[in-house]
Design a protein around this motif. Structure first.
Motif, PDB file in Angstrom:
ATOM      1  N   THR A  22       6.889 -17.035  55.207  1.00 40.08           N
ATOM      2  CA  THR A  22       7.996 -17.540  54.387  1.00 40.08           C
ATOM      3  C   THR A  22       8.712 -16.454  53.598  1.00 40.08           C
ATOM      4  O   THR A  22       9.908 -16.580  53.327  1.00 40.08           O
ATOM      5  CB  THR A  22       7.467 -18.608  53.417  1.00 40.08           C
ATOM      6  N   ASP A  23       8.025 -15.393  53.227  1.00 36.87           N
ATOM      7  CA  ASP A  23       8.676 -14.303  52.503  1.00 36.87           C
ATOM      8  C   ASP A  23       7.812 -13.051  52.639  1.00 36.87           C
ATOM      9  O   ASP A  23       6.795 -13.061  53.341  1.00 36.87           O
ATOM     10  CB  ASP A  23       8.895 -14.669  51.027  1.00 36.87           C
ATOM     11  N   ALA A  24       8.224 -11.979  51.990  1.00 33.15           N
ATOM     12  CA  ALA A  24       7.495 -10.718  52.116  1.00 33.15           C
ATOM     13  C   ALA A  24       6.087 -10.822  51.541  1.00 33.15           C
ATOM     14  O   ALA A  24       5.170 -10.149  52.018  1.00 33.15           O
ATOM     15  CB  ALA A  24       8.271  -9.600  51.423  1.00 33.15           C
ATOM     16  N   GLY A  25       5.900 -11.674  50.521  1.00 36.75           N
ATOM     17  CA  GLY A  25       4.556 -11.833  49.967  1.00 36.75           C
ATOM     18  C   GLY A  25       3.595 -12.421  50.978  1.00 36.75           C
ATOM     19  O   GLY A  25       2.435 -12.003  51.078  1.00 36.75           O
ATOM     20  N   ALA A  26       4.072 -13.424  51.756  1.00 36.13           N
ATOM     21  CA  ALA A  26       3.217 -14.021  52.781  1.00 36.13           C
ATOM     22  C   ALA A  26       2.882 -13.006  53.870  1.00 36.13           C
ATOM     23  O   ALA A  26       1.744 -12.929  54.345  1.00 36.13           O
ATOM     24  CB  ALA A  26       3.909 -15.243  53.380  1.00 36.13           C
ATOM     25  N   LEU A  27       3.885 -12.205  54.286  1.00 34.69           N
ATOM     26  CA  LEU A  27       3.610 -11.177  55.292  1.00 34.69           C
ATOM     27  C   LEU A  27       2.692 -10.095  54.740  1.00 34.69           C
ATOM     28  O   LEU A  27       1.822  -9.586  55.452  1.00 34.69           O
ATOM     29  CB  LEU A  27       4.922 -10.560  55.775  1.00 34.69           C
ATOM     30  N   LEU A  28       2.834  -9.758  53.450  1.00 33.55           N
ATOM     31  CA  LEU A  28       1.953  -8.776  52.821  1.00 33.55           C
ATOM     32  C   LEU A  28       0.497  -9.233  52.903  1.00 33.55           C
ATOM     33  O   LEU A  28      -0.401  -8.444  53.211  1.00 33.55           O
ATOM     34  CB  LEU A  28       2.371  -8.561  51.364  1.00 33.55           C
ATOM     35  N   ALA A  29       0.256 -10.530  52.648  1.00 33.82           N
ATOM     36  CA  ALA A  29      -1.109 -11.053  52.730  1.00 33.82           C
ATOM     37  C   ALA A  29      -1.668 -10.886  54.138  1.00 33.82           C
ATOM     38  O   ALA A  29      -2.839 -10.533  54.320  1.00 33.82           O
ATOM     39  CB  ALA A  29      -1.126 -12.523  52.312  1.00 33.82           C
ATOM     40  N   GLU A  30      -0.814 -11.114  55.164  1.00 39.09           N
ATOM     41  CA  GLU A  30      -1.286 -10.963  56.538  1.00 39.09           C
ATOM     42  C   GLU A  30      -1.571  -9.494  56.856  1.00 39.09           C
ATOM     43  O   GLU A  30      -2.538  -9.183  57.559  1.00 39.09           O
ATOM     44  CB  GLU A  30      -0.259 -11.533  57.508  1.00 39.09           C
ATOM     45  N   VAL A  31      -0.733  -8.595  56.350  1.00 35.50           N
ATOM     46  CA  VAL A  31      -0.973  -7.163  56.573  1.00 35.50           C
ATOM     47  C   VAL A  31      -2.303  -6.741  55.939  1.00 35.50           C
ATOM     48  O   VAL A  31      -3.096  -5.998  56.533  1.00 35.50           O
ATOM     49  CB  VAL A  31       0.196  -6.331  55.996  1.00 35.50           C
ATOM     50  N   GLN A  32      -2.585  -7.242  54.743  1.00 31.55           N
ATOM     51  CA  GLN A  32      -3.846  -6.880  54.078  1.00 31.55           C
ATOM     52  C   GLN A  32      -5.049  -7.408  54.846  1.00 31.55           C
ATOM     53  O   GLN A  32      -6.079  -6.737  54.953  1.00 31.55           O
ATOM     54  CB  GLN A  32      -3.821  -7.412  52.637  1.00 31.55           C
ATOM     55  N   VAL A  33      -4.911  -8.624  55.415  1.00 28.75           N
ATOM     56  CA  VAL A  33      -6.013  -9.177  56.216  1.00 28.75           C
ATOM     57  C   VAL A  33      -6.249  -8.310  57.447  1.00 28.75           C
ATOM     58  O   VAL A  33      -7.393  -7.996  57.802  1.00 28.75           O
ATOM     59  CB  VAL A  33      -5.695 -10.635  56.616  1.00 28.75           C
ATOM     60  N   VAL A  34      -5.166  -7.904  58.116  1.00 29.68           N
ATOM     61  CA  VAL A  34      -5.323  -7.065  59.301  1.00 29.68           C
ATOM     62  C   VAL A  34      -5.941  -5.721  58.945  1.00 29.68           C
ATOM     63  O   VAL A  34      -6.818  -5.211  59.654  1.00 29.68           O
ATOM     64  CB  VAL A  34      -3.947  -6.872  59.988  1.00 29.68           C
ATOM     65  N   ARG A  35      -5.532  -5.132  57.811  1.00 32.17           N
ATOM     66  CA  ARG A  35      -6.139  -3.854  57.382  1.00 32.17           C
ATOM     67  C   ARG A  35      -7.627  -4.018  57.141  1.00 32.17           C
ATOM     68  O   ARG A  35      -8.434  -3.177  57.538  1.00 32.17           O
ATOM     69  CB  ARG A  35      -5.466  -3.341  56.104  1.00 32.17           C
ATOM     70  N   ASP A  36      -8.000  -5.139  56.492  1.00 29.58           N
ATOM     71  CA  ASP A  36      -9.417  -5.387  56.249  1.00 29.58           C
ATOM     72  C   ASP A  36     -10.168  -5.536  57.561  1.00 29.58           C
ATOM     73  O   ASP A  36     -11.239  -4.956  57.765  1.00 29.58           O
ATOM     74  CB  ASP A  36      -9.594  -6.645  55.397  1.00 29.58           C
TER      75      ASP A  36
END
Length: 658
Positions: free
Chosen positions: A280-294
């Motif tokens: 929905t916005d950059a915050g939602a994509l940021l959460a997905e990026v952090q999950v992938v990094r983890d």
């Protein structure tokens, strides 16, 4: 000889405060200078709009400056460590300018020009900070609209090291600038304000932008960091823009083999053509990026070796992808949302320095009694059980396996997912020659893969076999017909040309398959072109005797093809012809002729031995004229023609009566 015009702003003093020292960069809308803030004695960046971007008429100038000023105030209130800070704004000689934080470093474009592409951990680290800045803007109600490597600054790490970009500080610039200029351009009917390589589909088709537009552009930037190129190119900007509308962004691993599937999925979710299917916005994509990094950090405890794509004939070096987890990054590089660990306060030691002695005494008292030892053992058992149950839950217990949904219909897949407590999401559907429409082509995660109970399964549905109607190109020039058929994903083949009386040379006469026929993409369509009117005109032969018709055709070099039929026309008269008279044909062409066999013959009945009046009446009733010789009231003794003779209609029958 080239002539370089001196920059008149160099050395000038803006607003009695900012001394212009040097030019940093010149972009499409503005020029950036370094300047000294003589009031605070610090280095700043000054961005001044080009005169060509300022409003063209004084009537619009006030509105543009007002919008630019409002955007500058909004950005100035946007305080975030990953956003280039705005200190001041104003106008100089009628041109709006911004005074911003001066970031010592390079743009992401400069980094990619040097490195071509980044390691996955570096790309994710830069994307994480970039999205944190854009997410802050989205929370403030701003849409950047021009997210691209040129607007992402990679600053030097405080430690001074630049070998690993994971340790760099990323800042995003130009918030609000594109929006202010675009608002002025909309008054002239220009609604597309974005770089075509990163433009979202809805901005091309509708001119509409919201936070999901920035999500798409950020996904393209991540794609470029991972692969070293943007997904689409073309000869004209409009061609590139429409590829975003018509095509799905390919998976990065198709260009760089060995990239983790999680990166393909991340880029795919961010760059879906339907805005409603993106985060929905950059915050939602940021959460997905952090999950992938983890996840990548957990799956790579030390390092992962990925081959670079290159010439197969050369030795292929490898790049080391360090498994850097967010928690391992330096504190100065962590995002505010990361909430880096606070330093622990050391408690003051008790006065007297006898803490060790007191602890030793407590241990002696507890372990010296059976009840104390039992309590310690029970506590150890309980802690062990809690640790075991917790480890089982986080490692195994909260997971289940994904069901098999491929090949099911959409309704069947939804029913099975509901029985398992899963949520379904849908990726962009695809055409398939074998899988029926609305059946499941693929699923993510795959069947039998681990998935959190109640998690989301993304399905790709089939659109069925792709069939296209053959465009109607008859009557069009070959070049236009070829372009139209190629745009319809068909292969054009030239067939033998033929003469045509109605269409000039080079124009399409027919296609095979015919217009409107259903074909598959990539099928061949044979195009027949006109050679113009044929050199010989067919004469009018109807009503002529066959011998005369043959002579006329032979003189023209044409071949008669004759068929005969009964007719009330005279025998050997031409009844019809094909082609019709006046039609153009080639030498040696066949001309079909229909020829009269004459009227059908009649059979003369027997009237011998009948009374002459009766015989006369019978012959006349059958259409024969009668000639009576002898006594008309006597008996018929002979007839001519004789009985059963075939004769043409109207033949006179003579009877002799004695």
């Amino acid at each position: 000889m080239d002539t370089q015009v001196a920059d008149t702003l160099l050395g000038s003093l803006i607003d009695g405060r900012y001394r212009i020292r040097g030019r940093v960069a010149r972009g499409g809308m503005a020029t950036v200078y370094t300047a000294t803030d003589e009031r605070l004695e610090r280095t700043v960046a000054v961005k001044i709009i080009h005169p060509t971007q300022a409003p063209e008429a004084q009537a619009r100038a006030a509105g543009f400056v007002r919008r630019f000023t409002d955007e500058a105030k909004t950005i100035a209130r946007l305080t975030h460590p990953n956003v280039v800070a705005v200190y001041d704004q104003g106008t100089h000689e009628g041109l709006p300018y911004l005074v911003m934080e001066y970031v010592r470093g390079r743009t992401l474009r400069d980094v990619l020009a040097e490195r071509r592409r980044l390691n996955p951990d570096e790309a994710l680290a830069i994307a994480e900070q970039m999205l944190a800045a854009i997410a802050a803007a989205h929370r403030a109600g701003l849409v950047h609209r021009d997210v691209k490597p040129e607007n992402v600054l990679v600053a030097e790490a405080p430690s001074g090291g630049a070998a690993n970009l994971v340790d760099s500080v990323v800042k995003v610039a130009d918030f609000g600038l594109a929006r202010a200029v675009e608002a002025a351009e909309e008054e002239n009917g220009n609604q597309l304000m974005a770089t075509v390589a990163y433009v979202a589909p809805e901005l091309v088709t509708e001119g509409h932008a919201d936070p999901r537009t920035d999500v798409y552009s950020a996904g393209i930037v991540l794609f470029e960091m991972l692969t070293g190129r943007v997904p689409y190119d073309g000869d004209r900007p409009v061609d590139i823009a429409w590829q975003h509308v018509d095509r799905d962004v390919p998976a990065p691993s198709t260009l760089v083999p060995g990239l983790p599937r999680a990166l393909d999925d991340l880029v795919g979710r961010a760059t879906r053509r339907d805005p409603g299917a993106r985060p929905t916005d950059a915050g939602a994509l940021l959460a997905e990026v952090q999950v992938v990094r983890d996840d990548l950090g957990n799956s790579n405890s030390h390092t992962t070796m990925l081959r670079q794509v290159g010439d197969a004939s050369l030795a292929q070096p490898t790049m080391v992808v360090a498994a850097v987890r967010p928690a391992e990054r330096p504190s100065w590089a962590r995002l505010p949302e990361g909430g880096g660990q606070r330093p622990h306060r050391r408690r003051a030691a008790p006065e007297g320095g006898d803490l060790g002695a007191r602890l030793a005494g407590l241990r002696t008292r507890v372990m010296g009694s059976p009840r104390g030892r039992l309590a310690v053992a029970a506590a150890v058992v309980v802690l062990g059980l809690v640790a075991a149950v917790g480890g089982w839950w986080f490692g195994v217990g909260r997971y289940t396996v994904a069901p098999q949904l491929v090949s099911l219909t959409k309704a069947q897949a939804e029913a099975q997912a509901a029985r398992g407590g899963f949520t379904l999401a849908y990726a962009s559907p695809r055409y398939d020659e074998k899988v029926p429409k609305d059946s499941v082509l693929g699923q993510n995660p795959a069947s039998a893969s681990r998935i959190v109970k109640g998690g989301t399964i993304t399905l790709t549905l089939s659109l069925g076999p792709e069939r296209l109607p053959v465009p109607d190109v008859v009557g069009k020039d070959f070049e236009l017909a070829q372009a139209e058929l190629t745009d319809a994903k068909l292969v054009v083949v030239k067939g033998p040309a033929r003469y045509d009386d109605n269409l000039p040379s080079g124009v399409v006469v027919a296609t095979n398959p015919k217009a409107g026929a259903a074909v598959k993409p990539g099928d061949k369509v044979t195009v027949v072109l006109s050679k113009g009117r044929a050199p010989i005109s067919v004469p009018n032969l109807v009503g002529k005797n066959i011998n005369e018709a043959r002579a006329m055709l032979a003189q023209l070099g044409l071949t008669p093809v004759e068929t005969y039929k009964d007719s009330d026309k005279p025998k050997d008269e031409v009844l019809g012809q094909s082609p019709a008279d006046g039609t153009g044909v080639e030498k040696g062409a066949q001309v079909k002729l229909q020829i009269s066999k004459g009227p059908p013959q009649l059979v003369v009945p027997r009237v011998v031995d009948l009374p002459c009046p009766q015989a006369q009446q019978q012959l006349q009733s059958q259409g024969f004229p009668v000639s009576v010789q002898g006594d008309p009231n006597a008996i018929v003794r002979f007839q001519n023609p004789p009985e059963n003779s075939p004769v043409p209609p109207g033949t006179t029958v003579t009877i002799g009566c004695l």
